[in-house]
Scaffold this active site. Structure first.
Site, mmCIF file in Angstrom:
data_model
loop_
_atom_site.group_PDB
_atom_site.id
_atom_site.type_symbol
_atom_site.label_atom_id
_atom_site.label_comp_id
_atom_site.label_asym_id
_atom_site.label_seq_id
_atom_site.Cartn_x
_atom_site.Cartn_y
_atom_site.Cartn_z
ATOM 1 N N ASN A 10 27.660 28.957 81.976
ATOM 2 C CA ASN A 10 26.280 28.484 82.144
ATOM 3 C C ASN A 10 26.225 27.080 81.555
ATOM 4 O O ASN A 10 26.249 26.922 80.328
ATOM 5 C CB ASN A 10 25.327 29.446 81.407
ATOM 6 C CG ASN A 10 23.894 28.950 81.406
ATOM 7 O OD1 ASN A 10 23.559 27.967 82.069
ATOM 8 N ND2 ASN A 10 23.045 29.631 80.658
ATOM 9 N N LYS A 12 23.854 25.039 81.509
ATOM 10 C CA LYS A 12 22.520 24.692 80.987
ATOM 11 C C LYS A 12 22.141 23.276 81.453
ATOM 12 O O LYS A 12 22.516 22.894 82.561
ATOM 13 C CB LYS A 12 22.509 24.849 79.465
ATOM 14 C CG LYS A 12 23.006 26.248 79.047
ATOM 15 C CD LYS A 12 22.770 26.575 77.602
ATOM 16 C CE LYS A 12 23.243 28.003 77.325
ATOM 17 N NZ LYS A 12 22.986 28.438 75.963
ATOM 18 N N HIS A 93 16.947 34.264 81.022
ATOM 19 C CA HIS A 93 17.644 33.687 79.866
ATOM 20 C C HIS A 93 16.646 33.398 78.742
ATOM 21 O O HIS A 93 15.530 32.958 78.998
ATOM 22 C CB HIS A 93 18.373 32.401 80.285
ATOM 23 C CG HIS A 93 19.380 31.964 79.266
ATOM 24 N ND1 HIS A 93 19.013 31.357 78.088
ATOM 25 C CD2 HIS A 93 20.731 32.076 79.232
ATOM 26 C CE1 HIS A 93 20.112 31.111 77.374
ATOM 27 N NE2 HIS A 93 21.160 31.537 78.056
ATOM 28 N N GLU A 95 16.423 31.062 76.708
ATOM 29 C CA GLU A 95 15.937 29.674 76.628
ATOM 30 C C GLU A 95 14.768 29.456 77.590
ATOM 31 O O GLU A 95 13.844 28.708 77.302
ATOM 32 C CB GLU A 95 17.095 28.699 76.893
ATOM 33 C CG GLU A 95 18.029 28.632 75.698
ATOM 34 C CD GLU A 95 19.453 28.232 76.000
ATOM 35 O OE1 GLU A 95 19.740 27.779 77.127
ATOM 36 O OE2 GLU A 95 20.297 28.389 75.093
ATOM 37 N N GLU A 164 22.701 38.876 75.509
ATOM 38 C CA GLU A 164 22.884 37.649 74.725
ATOM 39 C C GLU A 164 21.936 37.674 73.523
ATOM 40 O O GLU A 164 20.758 37.310 73.653
ATOM 41 C CB GLU A 164 22.559 36.417 75.575
ATOM 42 C CG GLU A 164 23.409 36.265 76.800
ATOM 43 C CD GLU A 164 23.447 34.821 77.286
ATOM 44 O OE1 GLU A 164 24.546 34.292 77.422
ATOM 45 O OE2 GLU A 164 22.375 34.212 77.494
ATOM 46 N N GLY A 170 24.743 29.433 70.845
ATOM 47 C CA GLY A 170 24.934 28.068 70.371
ATOM 48 C C GLY A 170 25.007 27.935 68.863
ATOM 49 O O GLY A 170 24.897 26.831 68.320
ATOM 50 N N SER A 210 28.058 32.299 71.811
ATOM 51 C CA SER A 210 29.181 31.712 71.063
ATOM 52 C C SER A 210 30.532 32.337 71.414
ATOM 53 O O SER A 210 31.390 32.500 70.540
ATOM 54 C CB SER A 210 28.922 31.797 69.551
ATOM 55 O OG SER A 210 27.767 31.047 69.215
HETATM 56 P P1 13P Z 1 26.763 29.557 73.926
HETATM 57 O O1 13P Z 1 28.064 30.075 74.503
HETATM 58 O O2 13P Z 1 26.704 28.057 73.843
HETATM 59 O O3 13P Z 1 26.416 30.250 72.650
HETATM 60 O O4 13P Z 1 25.621 29.955 75.001
HETATM 61 C C1 13P Z 1 25.535 31.255 75.440
HETATM 62 C C2 13P Z 1 24.536 31.306 76.532
HETATM 63 O O5 13P Z 1 23.347 31.151 76.309
HETATM 64 C C3 13P Z 1 25.035 31.516 77.898
HETATM 65 O O6 13P Z 1 23.995 31.769 78.780
#
Ligand code: 13P
Length: 253
Positions: A10, A12, A93, A95, A164, A170, A210
Site C-alpha cells: 500500500n 499510500k 483503512h 487512515e 491492521e 508506521g 510495520s
Molecule cells: P506500515 O507497513 O508502514 O506500518 O503500514 C501498514 C499499513 O497501513 C498498510 O496498509
C-alpha cells in the site's frame, strides 16, 4: 491456507513517476517468486502506469467513490479504477477512517460499488492502542467487521480481510505473534459463521502494521496469517521483495 500468501504494497500518498522503476523491479522479481501472490496499490495518479509495467503483479487502488460516474468533482469511481487497470481496492483503512471520518456505512457503500465494477476488495480492520489496552480489541475488531462484511453471495470469493492494529501502523511496533494468532482466529470464526467454512476458507486474512523483511518470516508463519499488507516497506523494491521472498520461503517450510 487455500491460496498462496498474498503480499500487497500500500503506497499510500507516496509516489511520482520516478517510482515506476520500483514497480518494474518488483514485477520482474515477482516472476521468480511465484509461491507468493504480489500486488501493489499505488496512488490513483500511477495506477495506469503501474498497470502497464505489470506483467506479474496485481495493481489496485486505495479508495473509491461510492457511486456511479457523474457530477462529483474530484472523485474517482470504481469503473474508472477498473478501466485504469486496477483489479482490487483497499477499503476501510484506518487512515481513511481517521482522516476522512469514514463510517462503516460509507465503507459498505464503497464495497457495493467496487463489487459492482468487478473489483476485488481488501477490507481493513483494527483497533487503537486505547482499545487494546482496555482489553477490548477482539470485540472491537469483530464489531467493525460485522458491520461491513459484504453479504452478497459471491462476494467472499473476491474478499480479503486485513487486520491492521492502528498502533502498529508506521510505528515500528508489531503485535505479538500470540495476539496476531488470536485475532486472526477470531476473524476466521466470524468468516466461517458469515459465509460457511468452505467459502470462508477462500478468504485470506492479511496482517498489516510495520511488516518488514526482518519480521516477515515470523509473522507470515503464524497460523491464519494469509499474507501481509505493507506500507512503508513497500516503497522500495529491495525491502518489499525481502518480504516477498520470506513469503515464498514460508510456503516451502
Ligand atoms: P506500515 O507497513 O508502514 O506500518 O503500514 C501498514 C499499513 O497501513 C498498510 O496498509
Amino acid at each position: 491456507m487455500a491460496e498462496r500468501p498474498y503480499i500487497v504494497g500500500n503506497w499510500k500518498m507516496n509516489g511520482t513517476r520516478a517510482m515506476l522503476s520500483e514497480a518494474r523491479a518488483i514485477d520482474r522479481a515477482a516472476q521468480r517468486y511465484m509461491k507468493a501472490e504480489v500486488a501493489v496499490a499505488p496512488p490513483y495518479t500511477l495506477i495506469h502506469a503501474v498497470h502497464r509495467e505489470a506483467e506479474q503483479i496485481g495493481v489496485g487502488a486505495q479508495d473509491v467513490f461510492p457511486g456511479e460516474d457523474g457530477a462529483h468533482t474530484g472523485d474517482i469511481s470504481a469503473s474508472m479504477i477498473a478501466d485504469a487497470g486496477a483489479k482490487f481496492v483497499i477499503l476501510g483503512h484506518s487512515e481513511r477512517r481517521a482522516d476522512h471520518k469514514e463510517t462503516n456505512k460509507l465503507i459498505n457503500a464503497k464495497i457495493d460499488s467496487a463489487l459492482d465494477a468487478g473489483l476485488r476488495i481488501i477490507l481493513c480492520c483494527g483497533e487503537t492502542l486505547k482499545v487494546r489496552e482496555a482489553g477490548e480489541a477482539e470485540e472491537f475488531v469483530l464489531k467493525q467487521l460485522k458491520a461491513s462484511l459484504p453479504q452478497i453471495d459471491d462476494a467472499a470469493e473476491r474478499l480479503t480481510v486485513a487486520y491492521e492494529p492502528v498502533w502498529a501502523i508506521g510505528t515500528g511496533k508489531t503485535a505479538t505473534p500470540k495476539d496476531i494468532e488470536a485475532m486472526h482466529k477470531a476473524i476466521r470464526q466470524l468468516l466461517d459463521e458469515t459465509y460457511g467454512e468452505e467459502t470462508s476458507a477462500e478468504v485470506r486474512i492479511l496482517y498489516g502494521g510495520s511488516v518488514k523483511p526482518d519480521n516477515a518470516r515470523e509473522i507470515l508463519s503464524i497460523p491464519e496469517v494469509g499474507g501481509a499488507l505493507v506500507g512503508g516497506a513497500s516503497l522500495s523494491a529491495e525491502s518489499f521483495l525481502g518480504i516477498v521472498v520470506a513469503a515464498s520461503e514460508t510456503e516451502d517450510a
